[in-house]
Design an enzyme around this catalytic site. Structure first.
Site, short mmCIF file in Angstrom:
data_model
loop_
_atom_site.label_atom_id
_atom_site.label_comp_id
_atom_site.label_asym_id
_atom_site.label_seq_id
_atom_site.Cartn_x
_atom_site.Cartn_y
_atom_site.Cartn_z
N ARG A 110 0.66 2.50 1.45
CA ARG A 110 0.93 0.94 2.02
C ARG A 110 2.40 0.76 2.73
O ARG A 110 2.62 0.55 3.69
CB ARG A 110 0.48 -0.01 1.12
CG ARG A 110 1.02 -1.47 1.56
CD ARG A 110 -0.05 -2.01 2.27
NE ARG A 110 0.17 -3.38 2.79
CZ ARG A 110 -0.36 -4.07 3.56
NH1 ARG A 110 -1.33 -3.47 4.43
NH2 ARG A 110 -0.15 -5.27 3.92
N ILE A 148 -4.66 -13.37 -4.80
CA ILE A 148 -3.67 -12.61 -4.08
C ILE A 148 -4.37 -11.59 -3.34
O ILE A 148 -4.45 -11.38 -1.91
CB ILE A 148 -2.59 -11.75 -4.91
CG1 ILE A 148 -1.69 -12.72 -5.61
CG2 ILE A 148 -1.65 -11.10 -3.70
CD1 ILE A 148 -0.64 -13.74 -4.75
N ASP A 188 -0.28 -7.84 -10.08
CA ASP A 188 -0.50 -6.38 -10.51
C ASP A 188 -0.48 -6.15 -12.07
O ASP A 188 -0.78 -5.01 -12.36
CB ASP A 188 0.90 -5.53 -10.27
CG ASP A 188 1.11 -5.50 -8.63
OD1 ASP A 188 2.13 -5.02 -8.17
OD2 ASP A 188 -0.13 -5.70 -7.92
N LEU A 197 0.70 -10.35 9.39
CA LEU A 197 1.82 -11.15 9.10
C LEU A 197 3.30 -10.15 9.36
O LEU A 197 4.21 -10.83 9.79
CB LEU A 197 2.28 -11.35 7.57
CG LEU A 197 0.72 -12.32 7.33
CD1 LEU A 197 0.80 -12.37 5.52
CD2 LEU A 197 1.00 -13.71 7.77
N ARG A 237 -6.34 -3.95 4.05
CA ARG A 237 -4.88 -4.48 4.00
C ARG A 237 -4.38 -4.90 5.30
O ARG A 237 -3.77 -3.96 5.88
CB ARG A 237 -4.12 -2.95 3.25
CG ARG A 237 -4.60 -2.51 1.94
CD ARG A 237 -4.34 -3.71 0.74
NE ARG A 237 -3.04 -3.73 0.17
CZ ARG A 237 -2.54 -2.85 -0.52
NH1 ARG A 237 -3.02 -1.95 -0.98
NH2 ARG A 237 -1.23 -3.28 -0.95
C1 EPZ Z 1 3.12 -5.42 -2.40
O1 EPZ Z 1 2.06 -5.12 -1.67
C2 EPZ Z 1 2.89 -4.68 -3.51
N1 EPZ Z 1 3.02 -3.15 -3.00
C3 EPZ Z 1 1.79 -4.76 -4.37
O2 EPZ Z 1 1.88 -3.77 -5.43
C4 EPZ Z 1 1.64 -6.22 -4.89
O3 EPZ Z 1 0.51 -6.46 -5.57
C5 EPZ Z 1 1.58 -7.15 -3.74
O4 EPZ Z 1 3.14 -6.84 -3.03
C6 EPZ Z 1 1.95 -8.65 -4.02
O5 EPZ Z 1 3.06 -8.74 -5.03
C7 EPZ Z 1 4.28 -2.60 -2.73
O6 EPZ Z 1 5.36 -3.34 -2.82
C8 EPZ Z 1 4.48 -1.24 -2.23
P1 EPZ Z 1 1.50 -8.74 0.31
P2 EPZ Z 1 1.74 -5.85 -0.13
O7 EPZ Z 1 1.95 -8.53 1.67
O8 EPZ Z 1 3.08 -5.86 0.77
C9 EPZ Z 1 -2.28 -10.14 2.43
C10 EPZ Z 1 0.65 -2.33 -6.97
O9 EPZ Z 1 -0.35 -2.09 -7.73
N2 EPZ Z 1 -1.82 -9.76 3.89
O10 EPZ Z 1 2.28 -9.76 -0.58
O11 EPZ Z 1 0.71 -5.22 0.47
C11 EPZ Z 1 -2.70 -9.03 1.67
O12 EPZ Z 1 -4.03 -8.43 1.88
C12 EPZ Z 1 0.61 -2.81 -5.73
O13 EPZ Z 1 1.89 -1.61 -7.10
C13 EPZ Z 1 -2.30 -10.18 4.98
O14 EPZ Z 1 -3.21 -10.83 4.99
O15 EPZ Z 1 1.46 -7.47 -0.65
C14 EPZ Z 1 -2.85 -9.89 0.08
O16 EPZ Z 1 -4.10 -10.22 0.18
C15 EPZ Z 1 -0.64 -3.30 -5.21
N3 EPZ Z 1 -1.45 -9.89 5.99
C16 EPZ Z 1 -1.65 -10.86 0.23
O17 EPZ Z 1 -1.60 -11.22 1.71
C17 EPZ Z 1 -0.28 -9.20 6.04
O18 EPZ Z 1 0.19 -8.89 7.01
C18 EPZ Z 1 -0.52 -10.56 -0.43
O19 EPZ Z 1 -0.07 -9.24 0.12
C19 EPZ Z 1 0.31 -8.65 4.90
C20 EPZ Z 1 -0.64 -9.11 3.58
#
Ligand code: EPZ
Length: 415
Positions: free
Chosen positions: A91, A326, A304, A124, A120
């Protein structure tokens, strides 16, 4: 695919050195592409996601001068079309967009992969990039981005939803755009703050207050030395494992301030917890009390640790509800825990647990990084032998896990 064989029940007991944070090391590595000077980064965990990132970095021309501590030089990076199979592995590859856009004014990249915990999306990230003057063309599985009128512009961006990834993408791009860019409703996970501190070490000018981040763009960044914060999710995983085994554990080389809310919940479930500035001691004498939790952005309960906390609740006294706010599909561990005897059902985005005294070893399947972690701690306390198939997911985020668990008294074998 590798499997783990774990013979239980055992107490998870002893001392463990916590590794550097995966989710801090990744954004920091991608941000380091913004400078042409040497960077030395300490406390990087030796895990698969880092290996994949460094493989990707080598492909674009990053010079890895030393592995431990990591010394990189990024002055000769090239804007090549990266292979789908590499981009799609993690990711974090989405964070390539920022440095490539700044350096080459355009970038074409496959949409990234990651663990299968629901689609994923990257809307945003793209929303933020557009606000900074990027022109985006979405194709079926890749995106082409270039800069409108050759210039990125500072802006105030109010994210419609909290997103760690999108917050990082905007920080990376705005760091070198002259003028003030403000992110409202930003994520403020410790790993975001660590990335801000890293960039400020290189000469960036980024401030944060509650859920607002203010970036005053600078001309360029210089080199520097930085140490990654400890991994709060690895820490929480071992604390929960020791708790459900009625053991006692000292996690050192960690920082209790990174998981205050989690420690509070563990205390309510009955654990005795003592902390210092770089250690957490947990002692558990009895069966935990069931605890309701809701996953939310920091500083609330982290998603997480939801799969690991599910294992606590299936063995706790009483009923509990875990609400996953989340990720839409972070329930891969539930079916496997039911095979071990857990009394769980899923209702919309909630896991409803009815605590039982014992779970039993059997053959189960890991489906993503954190569900793998939850199945491993469940297997440690299960009665009998557990075989966990497709266990390679665990190597994405847990350094030396077999050795660490062996040192904590667990009979674990890779087969
Ligand atoms: C980061 O993922 C972490 N990964 C994740 O850890 C962690 O669970 C997550 O943040 C939440 O804290 C890394 O840092 C590499 P988000 P990320 O953007 O950036 C939705 C682990 O196990 N979303 O905060 O992908 C998304 O689908 C991993 O170590 C959109 O809809 O998390 C999710 O439902 C898993 N559109 C929510 O928002 C977007 O453009 C939060 O995603 C981006 C995200």
């Amino acid at each position: 695919m590798n499997k783990f064989k774990i013979i239980g029940p055992s107490k998870i007991e002893g001392e463990i050195k916590i590794s550097g944070s995966k989710n801090s090391a990744l954004p920091i590595l991608f941000s380091s592409l913004l400078t042409k000077e040497d960077i030395k980064i300490k406390n990087i965990p030796n895990i698969k996601d880092i290996d994949i990132t460094l493989k990707l970095f080598k492909k674009i021309g990053v010079l890895i001068k030393k592995k431990k501590p990591l010394i990189l030089n990024n002055q000769n990076i090239k804007n090549i079309n990266l292979p789908y199979k590499l981009i799609n592995k993690i990711r974090a590859s989405i964070w390539l967009i920022g440095p490539m856009l700044i350096k080459f004014k355009k970038v074409k990249i496959y949409t990234p992969g990651g663990c299968n915990i629901g689609k994923r999306p990257i809307n945003l990230h793209l929303y933020g990039l557009k606000k900074l003057g990027a022109k985006i063309k979405l194709k079926n599985n890749f995106i082409k981005i270039k800069i409108k009128n050759k210039k990125l512009i500072p802006n105030t961006i109010k994210l419609p939803q909290v997103s760690v990834g999108a917050t990082i993408t905007i920080i990376i791009v705005a760091t070198l755009i002259s003028g003030i860019t403000t992110i409202k409703n930003s994520a403020i996970e410790p790993e975001i703050i660590d990335t801000i501190n890293f960039l400020n070490t290189l000469g960036a000018n980024i401030k944060h207050k509650n859920n607002t981040i203010i970036i005053s763009g600078v001309k360029k960044l210089h080199g520097g030395i930085y140490k990654i914060i400890p991994d709060r999710i690895e820490t929480g995983t071992y604390l929960i494992g020791s708790l459900i085994s009625k053991g006692k554990i000292i996690c050192y080389n960690t920082n209790p301030n990174l998981l205050r809310y989690v420690l509070k919940k563990l205390k309510v479930s009955g654990a005795e917890i003592k902390t210092g500035n770089d250690f957490i001691k947990l002692n558990m004498h009895k069966r935990p009390k069931a605890i309701n939790i809701k996953t939310l952005p920091y500083p609330n309960f982290p998603t997480d640790l939801q799969p690991q906390f599910t294992v606590l609740n299936i063995l706790a006294k009483g009923k509990s509800i875990i609400t996953e706010n989340i990720f839409p599909n972070r329930f891969n561990h539930v079916k496997e825990l039911i095979k071990m005897g857990a009394k769980i059902k899923i209702k919309n985005n909630q896991i409803i647990c009815k605590g039982i005294q014992k779970i039993f070893g059997t053959t189960i399947y890991a489906k993503d990084l954190r569900s793998a972690a939850s199945l491993i701690i469940a297997a440690c306390v299960a009665y009998g032998t557990t075989i966990i198939k497709d266990i390679n997911f665990i190597y994405r985020g847990y350094e030396n896990i077999e050795k660490k668990l062996n040192n904590l008294g667990i009979k674990i074998y890779k087969i």
